[in-house]
Design a protein around this motif. Structure first.
Motif, PDB file in Angstrom:
ATOM      1  N   LEU A  98       4.636  60.501 -54.147  1.00 25.69           N
ATOM      2  CA  LEU A  98       3.563  59.556 -53.817  1.00 25.69           C
ATOM      3  C   LEU A  98       2.286  59.909 -54.580  1.00 25.69           C
ATOM      4  CD1 LEU A  98       4.102  59.205 -49.958  1.00 25.69           C
ATOM      5  CD2 LEU A  98       4.483  57.430 -51.679  1.00 25.69           C
ATOM      6  N   ASN A  99       1.969  61.188 -54.631  1.00 27.84           N
ATOM      7  CA  ASN A  99       0.801  61.612 -55.405  1.00 27.84           C
ATOM      8  C   ASN A  99       1.003  61.337 -56.892  1.00 27.84           C
ATOM      9  OD1 ASN A  99      -0.986  62.604 -53.401  1.00 27.84           O
ATOM     10  ND2 ASN A  99       0.184  64.498 -53.230  1.00 27.84           N
ATOM     11  N   GLY A 100       2.247  61.492 -57.363  1.00 34.01           N
ATOM     12  CA  GLY A 100       2.543  61.208 -58.761  1.00 34.01           C
ATOM     13  C   GLY A 100       2.360  59.736 -59.104  1.00 34.01           C
ATOM     14  N   TRP A 101       2.761  58.870 -58.189  1.00 34.69           N
ATOM     15  CA  TRP A 101       2.553  57.425 -58.423  1.00 34.69           C
ATOM     16  C   TRP A 101       1.058  57.137 -58.539  1.00 34.69           C
ATOM     17  CZ3 TRP A 101      -0.270  53.460 -56.600  1.00 34.69           C
ATOM     18  CH2 TRP A 101       0.078  52.181 -57.026  1.00 34.69           C
ATOM     19  N   TYR A 102       0.270  57.717 -57.624  1.00 33.54           N
ATOM     20  CA  TYR A 102      -1.170  57.477 -57.645  1.00 33.54           C
ATOM     21  C   TYR A 102      -1.793  58.036 -58.920  1.00 33.54           C
ATOM     22  CZ  TYR A 102      -5.824  56.808 -55.642  1.00 33.54           C
ATOM     23  OH  TYR A 102      -7.103  56.384 -55.411  1.00 33.54           O
ATOM     24  N   PHE A 139      -4.579  67.209 -44.174  1.00 36.39           N
ATOM     25  CA  PHE A 139      -4.561  66.785 -45.570  1.00 36.39           C
ATOM     26  C   PHE A 139      -3.446  65.782 -45.829  1.00 36.39           C
ATOM     27  CE2 PHE A 139      -6.217  71.212 -45.523  1.00 36.39           C
ATOM     28  CZ  PHE A 139      -7.550  70.861 -45.758  1.00 36.39           C
ATOM     29  N   LEU A 140      -3.806  64.732 -46.563  1.00 35.77           N
ATOM     30  CA  LEU A 140      -2.916  63.598 -46.801  1.00 35.77           C
ATOM     31  C   LEU A 140      -2.703  63.389 -48.299  1.00 35.77           C
ATOM     32  CD1 LEU A 140      -4.700  61.103 -44.357  1.00 35.77           C
ATOM     33  CD2 LEU A 140      -2.705  62.548 -43.836  1.00 35.77           C
ATOM     34  N   GLU A 141      -1.801  62.463 -48.604  1.00 40.31           N
ATOM     35  CA  GLU A 141      -1.572  62.094 -49.996  1.00 40.31           C
ATOM     36  C   GLU A 141      -2.751  61.280 -50.532  1.00 40.31           C
ATOM     37  OE1 GLU A 141       1.684  63.453 -48.058  1.00 40.31           O
ATOM     38  OE2 GLU A 141       0.843  61.500 -47.540  1.00 40.31           O
ATOM     39  N   LEU A 142      -2.922  61.313 -51.831  1.00 37.35           N
ATOM     40  CA  LEU A 142      -4.001  60.556 -52.471  1.00 37.35           C
ATOM     41  C   LEU A 142      -3.791  59.065 -52.254  1.00 37.35           C
ATOM     42  CD1 LEU A 142      -4.111  62.472 -55.883  1.00 37.35           C
ATOM     43  CD2 LEU A 142      -5.579  62.844 -53.873  1.00 37.35           C
ATOM     44  N   GLY A 143      -4.896  58.369 -52.033  1.00 36.43           N
ATOM     45  CA  GLY A 143      -4.836  56.918 -51.912  1.00 36.43           C
ATOM     46  C   GLY A 143      -4.456  56.392 -50.553  1.00 36.43           C
ATOM     47  N   VAL A 144      -4.124  57.268 -49.596  1.00 39.50           N
ATOM     48  CA  VAL A 144      -3.782  56.816 -48.249  1.00 39.50           C
ATOM     49  C   VAL A 144      -5.029  56.222 -47.600  1.00 39.50           C
ATOM     50  CG1 VAL A 144      -3.021  57.567 -45.960  1.00 39.50           C
ATOM     51  CG2 VAL A 144      -1.916  58.475 -48.010  1.00 39.50           C
ATOM     52  N   ALA A 145      -4.867  55.039 -46.998  1.00 40.96           N
ATOM     53  CA  ALA A 145      -6.028  54.321 -46.464  1.00 40.96           C
ATOM     54  C   ALA A 145      -6.772  55.113 -45.404  1.00 40.96           C
ATOM     55  CB  ALA A 145      -5.572  52.977 -45.888  1.00 40.96           C
ATOM     56  N   ALA A 146      -6.060  55.939 -44.638  1.00 40.26           N
ATOM     57  CA  ALA A 146      -6.701  56.700 -43.576  1.00 40.26           C
ATOM     58  C   ALA A 146      -7.474  57.908 -44.106  1.00 40.26           C
ATOM     59  CB  ALA A 146      -5.652  57.173 -42.570  1.00 40.26           C
ATOM     60  N   GLY A 147      -7.323  58.212 -45.383  1.00 39.52           N
ATOM     61  CA  GLY A 147      -7.983  59.382 -45.949  1.00 39.52           C
ATOM     62  C   GLY A 147      -9.461  59.166 -46.200  1.00 39.52           C
ATOM     63  N   ILE A 148     -10.189  60.271 -46.361  1.00 39.79           N
ATOM     64  CA  ILE A 148     -11.649  60.189 -46.525  1.00 39.79           C
ATOM     65  C   ILE A 148     -12.119  60.693 -47.886  1.00 39.79           C
ATOM     66  CG2 ILE A 148     -12.104  60.303 -44.044  1.00 39.79           C
ATOM     67  CD1 ILE A 148     -12.708  63.274 -44.345  1.00 39.79           C
ATOM     68  N   VAL A 149     -11.171  61.023 -48.781  1.00 38.44           N
ATOM     69  CA  VAL A 149     -11.538  61.487 -50.125  1.00 38.44           C
ATOM     70  C   VAL A 149     -11.370  60.339 -51.114  1.00 38.44           C
ATOM     71  CG1 VAL A 149     -10.925  63.012 -52.038  1.00 38.44           C
ATOM     72  CG2 VAL A 149     -10.972  63.898 -49.696  1.00 38.44           C
ATOM     73  N   ASP A 150     -12.419  60.055 -51.867  1.00 33.25           N
ATOM     74  CA  ASP A 150     -12.374  59.030 -52.915  1.00 33.25           C
ATOM     75  C   ASP A 150     -11.969  59.715 -54.216  1.00 33.25           C
ATOM     76  OD1 ASP A 150     -12.768  57.053 -54.790  1.00 33.25           O
ATOM     77  OD2 ASP A 150     -14.685  56.371 -53.964  1.00 33.25           O
TER      78      ASP A 150
END
Length: 322
Positions: A306-310, A262-273
């Motif tokens: 980072l999640n807060g910024w997103y 599980f990654l931070e929101l908006g990370v390019a490598a992530g798969i959740v929109d």
């Protein structure tokens, strides 16, 4: 209206971490300054879990109301939700794991759920999020009789906590027995919609190869809570069936291996929109908490910021435009 909270579970990677009040204060302040207004707690037991259950809150903060004051002092509005896993057991009353698939355990599940719901009501919360059944490696078969037994348990819980103003939300994770044999949809169909809602955990859905947006579109009236997080990979090798998958797969990465599921929101490598998730919620008039998570983060404060910024620059503009 969508309200935003943050899950505190990522601050506790092992049982003896995150036990001091100053650690809790710092975590809550990081959550607050990152733009969130609530915090989600996770159940635990014993003195190493001072935020884990109502008895521990009373021992460490005087009462649930005392902890509510502690939360407010960090400029947060409320404890939005509490994640409850009945299979853990509680030292506080010397109770062992209570399995919703066992009819003899239902009274224990209802009693402990009510215990949490009563405290949650004092804390300004609204949703008790629950793990409805065991992992797939522990329960490889889910026949209709087992589904009906699990559903009856959670219907009873929903009926017990509704008078407290607390809604019940079943949670699906990528190691769950509900991944097999269409268990998720079958359990939804077997539970009473008036009593039992659902928590959409976007990262867990994605790791299981499921589309959280499609679920929201198919079941908008069942969505009582959302856990919003990114995922790095799909468990497409059915490693969720592996014995002790919680350690070998979720923490150890499995055969791939996956450094972090599980990654931070908006990370390019992530798969959740995440944007698509929020748009789907807005389109269906979702009114409730969205809890942002970053499970097993190596740097919890950094992940929260980072999640807060997103949240502030990408997601909240979507809700503001609705």
């Amino acid at each position: 209206m969508i309200r935003w909270s943050y899950a505190i579970n990522q601050w506790k990677p092992s049982f003896d971490d995150f036990t001091r009040r100053r650690d809790h204060e710092r975590a809550l302040r990081v959550i607050s300054i990152s733009g969130f207004t609530g915090v989600e707690l996770t159940t635990g037991t014993g003195r190493w879990e001072p935020l884990g259950n109502p008895d521990q809150l009373a021992a460490n903060f005087g009462s649930a109301a005392g902890f509510a004051d502690f939360v407010h002092d960090a400029a947060l509005e409320a404890v939005s939700s509490w994640f409850f896993d009945p299979l853990l057991g509680f030292r506080e009353d010397l109770s062992g794991p209570a399995d919703p698939a066992d009819p003899a355990a239902h009274d224990s599940v209802v009693s402990h759920a009510t215990w949490f719901a009563e405290a949650l009501a004092e804390l300004g919360g609204e949703v008790l999020v629950v793990r409805p059944t065991a992992s797939a490696w522990q329960r490889p078969e889910l026949d209709d009789a087992v589904i009906d037994t699990i559903a009856a348990c959670w219907n009873d819980v929903g009926r017990a906590i509704a008078p407290l103003g607390i809604r019940l939300a079943l949670h699906f994770d990528f190691l769950s027995a509900l991944r097999s044999h269409d268990g998720l949809e079958r359990l939804l169909a077997a539970t009473d919609p008036a009593l039992v809602g659902f928590s959409v955990d976007t990262g867990e859905f994605a790791a299981a190869g499921l589309d959280p947006v499609a679920f929201i579109e198919a079941h908008p009236d069942r969505v009582a809570h959302v856990q919003l997080k990114n995922a790095a990979a799909v468990d497409d090798d059915d490693e969720y069936l592996r014995r002790n998958a919680e350690h070998h797969v979720k923490k150890g990465g499995g055969e791939k291996p996956v450094p972090r599921w599980f990654l931070e929101l908006g990370v390019a490598a992530g798969i959740v929109d995440a944007e698509a998730v929020v748009r789907a919620l807005v389109s269906h008039g979702y009114d409730g908490w969205v809890t942002v998570e970053s499970d097993l983060s190596p740097h919890p404060p950094t992940s929260a910021m980072l999640n807060g910024w997103y949240l502030q620059h990408v997601l909240q503009p979507i809700t503001a435009a609705s």
